[in-house]
Design a protein around this motif. Structure first.
Motif, short mmCIF file in Angstrom:
data_model
loop_
_atom_site.label_atom_id
_atom_site.label_comp_id
_atom_site.label_asym_id
_atom_site.label_seq_id
_atom_site.Cartn_x
_atom_site.Cartn_y
_atom_site.Cartn_z
N THR A 29 52.64 47.74 -5.37
CA THR A 29 52.54 46.46 -6.08
C THR A 29 53.58 45.43 -5.68
O THR A 29 53.42 44.25 -5.97
CB THR A 29 52.67 46.71 -7.59
N GLY A 30 54.67 45.88 -5.02
CA GLY A 30 55.75 44.97 -4.70
C GLY A 30 56.68 44.70 -5.87
O GLY A 30 57.59 43.87 -5.77
N ILE A 31 56.48 45.38 -7.00
CA ILE A 31 57.30 45.17 -8.20
C ILE A 31 58.67 45.82 -7.99
O ILE A 31 58.76 46.97 -7.54
CB ILE A 31 56.61 45.76 -9.45
N ALA A 32 59.73 45.10 -8.32
CA ALA A 32 61.08 45.66 -8.25
C ALA A 32 61.38 46.39 -9.55
O ALA A 32 60.94 46.00 -10.64
CB ALA A 32 62.09 44.54 -8.02
N CYS A 33 62.14 47.46 -9.46
CA CYS A 33 62.45 48.25 -10.66
C CYS A 33 63.89 48.76 -10.59
O CYS A 33 64.50 48.82 -9.53
CB CYS A 33 61.47 49.41 -10.80
N ILE A 34 64.42 49.10 -11.75
CA ILE A 34 65.77 49.64 -11.87
C ILE A 34 65.66 51.11 -12.25
O ILE A 34 64.92 51.48 -13.17
CB ILE A 34 66.58 48.88 -12.94
N LEU A 35 66.39 51.96 -11.53
CA LEU A 35 66.36 53.40 -11.76
C LEU A 35 67.75 53.90 -12.09
O LEU A 35 68.75 53.42 -11.54
CB LEU A 35 65.85 54.13 -10.51
N SER A 36 67.82 54.87 -12.97
CA SER A 36 69.11 55.48 -13.32
C SER A 36 69.43 56.58 -12.32
O SER A 36 68.59 57.44 -12.03
CB SER A 36 69.05 56.05 -14.73
N LEU A 37 70.66 56.56 -11.80
CA LEU A 37 71.07 57.62 -10.88
C LEU A 37 71.15 58.97 -11.59
O LEU A 37 71.05 60.02 -10.96
CB LEU A 37 72.42 57.29 -10.25
N ASP A 38 71.31 58.95 -12.90
CA ASP A 38 71.36 60.20 -13.67
C ASP A 38 70.01 60.91 -13.67
O ASP A 38 69.93 62.10 -13.91
CB ASP A 38 71.81 59.91 -15.11
N ALA A 39 68.94 60.13 -13.43
CA ALA A 39 67.60 60.73 -13.41
C ALA A 39 67.19 61.16 -12.01
O ALA A 39 66.08 61.65 -11.82
CB ALA A 39 66.58 59.73 -13.96
N CYS A 40 68.09 60.98 -11.04
CA CYS A 40 67.77 61.33 -9.65
C CYS A 40 67.93 62.84 -9.44
O CYS A 40 68.95 63.43 -9.80
CB CYS A 40 68.68 60.57 -8.70
N GLN A 41 66.91 63.46 -8.86
CA GLN A 41 66.93 64.90 -8.60
C GLN A 41 67.44 65.23 -7.20
O GLN A 41 67.55 66.40 -6.85
CB GLN A 41 65.54 65.50 -8.80
N SER A 42 67.72 64.23 -6.38
CA SER A 42 68.24 64.46 -5.03
C SER A 42 69.75 64.26 -5.02
O SER A 42 70.33 63.72 -5.96
CB SER A 42 67.57 63.50 -4.05
N GLU A 43 70.38 64.73 -3.94
CA GLU A 43 71.81 64.50 -3.77
C GLU A 43 72.05 63.01 -3.57
O GLU A 43 71.55 62.41 -2.62
CB GLU A 43 72.33 65.29 -2.57
N ILE A 44 72.82 62.41 -4.47
CA ILE A 44 73.04 60.96 -4.42
C ILE A 44 73.72 60.55 -3.12
O ILE A 44 73.46 59.49 -2.56
CB ILE A 44 73.85 60.51 -5.66
N GLU A 45 74.61 61.42 -2.59
CA GLU A 45 75.33 61.09 -1.36
C GLU A 45 74.39 60.94 -0.17
O GLU A 45 74.73 60.29 0.83
CB GLU A 45 76.38 62.16 -1.06
N THR A 46 73.20 61.56 -0.25
CA THR A 46 72.27 61.49 0.88
C THR A 46 71.37 60.26 0.82
O THR A 46 70.66 59.97 1.78
CB THR A 46 71.39 62.75 0.91
N LEU A 47 71.38 59.55 -0.30
CA LEU A 47 70.51 58.38 -0.45
C LEU A 47 71.03 57.21 0.37
O LEU A 47 72.23 56.96 0.43
CB LEU A 47 70.41 57.97 -1.92
N GLN A 48 70.10 56.51 0.99
CA GLN A 48 70.45 55.32 1.78
C GLN A 48 69.46 54.21 1.49
O GLN A 48 68.35 54.45 1.01
CB GLN A 48 70.42 55.64 3.28
N ARG A 49 69.89 53.00 1.77
CA ARG A 49 69.01 51.85 1.60
C ARG A 49 67.78 52.02 2.50
O ARG A 49 67.87 52.48 3.62
CB ARG A 49 69.77 50.57 1.95
N ASN A 50 66.61 51.65 1.99
CA ASN A 50 65.29 51.74 2.66
C ASN A 50 64.71 53.15 2.66
O ASN A 50 63.66 53.37 3.27
CB ASN A 50 65.35 51.21 4.10
N ASP A 51 65.38 54.10 1.99
CA ASP A 51 64.78 55.43 1.82
C ASP A 51 63.53 55.32 0.97
O ASP A 51 63.47 54.53 0.01
CB ASP A 51 65.76 56.39 1.14
#
Length: 396
Positions: A29-51
């Motif tokens: 849809t192209g809709i922007a959204c805000i996500l909580s890092l506390d709800a992330c199930q992946s290693e936060i250190e591995t996240l990068q922009r455009n993932d």
């Protein structure tokens, strides 16, 4: 921006470790959204922009198969349509909701989706024609085989001859006894005992459409494609006025026993086969033949009467069967006097294929020594070669 909690695919646009939040753009849809890092199930250190990420009901994580949707065009299977939202599945069995305002999109079809323009195109079937997928499996026998060419197993072959004579040639008489024709027969037994060869003989005996499915060959990497092909084959077979036979070789590859650890695509294919066999009507003259050397691995629901009404077990050849196989095979080849009875006594535990392989090796030896007939030496040496392989395979 709005906070969303939907099962969709999105692309990370920024990560804010201080506020424990991330922003992302939903691809559909192209809709922007805000996500909580506390709800992330992946290693936060591995996240990068455009993932690429997948947003679930209560959490989100890094997409495990980003390569499946990195290209612009994707082939997707439609699982469900709710208003303008469409649940699709990609080749890696990952599901996502897409916002598609297209009334022509229906469940159980394929679409081609452009992740940049968010445009979709409905595809009736990847092969383009419902009959083409079935015709690929239509076996056209150029052999003139008869039951007499199946050596040994006289009682077993006679039982199978009666089964097909009654349920195909004389099926209309069954209605006089208020009995429906059989829907299927399962050939079970050790490898190399002739299960597939007997299927070829049946194809030659009956001048009706014969669909030959090698279990693994029908499995597609595209979601829903295997089930669709199976449905097309049974639909095409049902349209034959004089009946048809669907032969599934190595059926354990497509219909393993379902349990809590079964893969989703395995379960769907088993359920599709059950549905097709249950869908036979009184005027449907299709009979399913299946073969396997792992009958214990088949889903129990397939082996009950009403689906596979008869299970025929092919044991390893007995002493009389071995003698019959060796004698009749020898009669098809030029040969001198051969110690067939002695070799028959020495081949306990051999399959029919191994017995015939003795002659294949003997023929090669005869040709190498410039002989026009199989000699006793060739025959015994052929046995020695096959016996060596037999013992090696038995140890492993």
């Amino acid at each position: 921006m709005e906070r969303v909690n939907t099962g969709v695919i999105a692309k990370l646009t920024s990560i804010h470790k201080g506020s424990r939040e991330a922003t992302a753009t939903v691809l559909a849809t192209g809709i922007a959204c805000i996500l909580s890092l506390d709800a992330c199930q992946s290693e936060i250190e591995t996240l990068q922009r455009n993932d690429l990420i997948i947003i679930g009901d209560t959490n989100w994580r890094k997409h495990p198969y980003p390569e499946s949707i990195e290209g612009n065009m994707n082939l997707l299977f439609v699982k469900e349509v709710l208003d303008d939202w469409t649940l699709v599945e990609d080749a890696n069995h990952m599901c996502q909701w897409l916002y598609l305002c297209d009334p022509s999109i229906q469940a159980n079809t394929f679409i081609q989706y452009d992740t940049i323009t968010q445009r979709s195109t409905v595809l009736k079937h990847r092969s383009g024609n419902i009959d083409e997928s079935a015709n690929r499996y239509l076996y056209r026998s150029e052999e003139n085989l008869t039951y007499s060419e199946f050596y040994g197993y006289s009682e077993l072959v006679n039982s199978i001859k009666v089964f097909f004579d009654v349920n195909l040639r004389q099926r209309k008489k069954l209605s006089q006894f208020n009995t429906r024709p059989a829907r299927g027969i399962l050939f079970a037994g050790e490898p190399g005992v002739g299960k597939t060869f007997l299927g070829r003989i049946i194809a030659s005996e009956f001048q009706i459409p014969f669909y030959l499915i090698n279990g693994p060959s029908i499995i597609s990497k595209w979601v829903g494609d295997s089930e669709k092909t199976l449905h097309n084959i049974f639909t095409d077979a049902a349209g034959s006025p004089n009946g048809a036979i669907v032969f599934i070789d190595e059926i354990d590859a497509i219909a393993p026993s379902r349990n809590s650890t079964s893969a989703q695509h395995d379960t769907r294919l088993v359920e599709q086969l059950l549905t097709e066999m249950d869908g036979f009507t009184s005027d449907n003259s299709t009979i399913v033949i299946a073969s396997t050397n792992r009958a214990e691995a088949l889903d129990p629901a397939l082996k009950r009467p009403g689906r596979f009404d008869r299970i025929e077990y092919f044991p390893l050849p007995s002493a009389s069967d071995r003698l019959d196989i060796l004698t009749k095979k020898a009669n098809t080849l030029p040969h001198k006097t051969l110690p067939i009875e002695r070799i028959a006594a020495c081949t306990d535990g051999f399959s029919a294929a191994e017995l015939c392989a003795i002659f294949s090796e003997a023929v090669q030896l005869a040709i190498y020594h410039h002989r026009t007939e199989i000699s006793e030496f060739d025959f015994i040496e052929g046995f020695n070669i096959v016996n060596k392989n037999h013992r090696r395979n038995k140890r492993t």
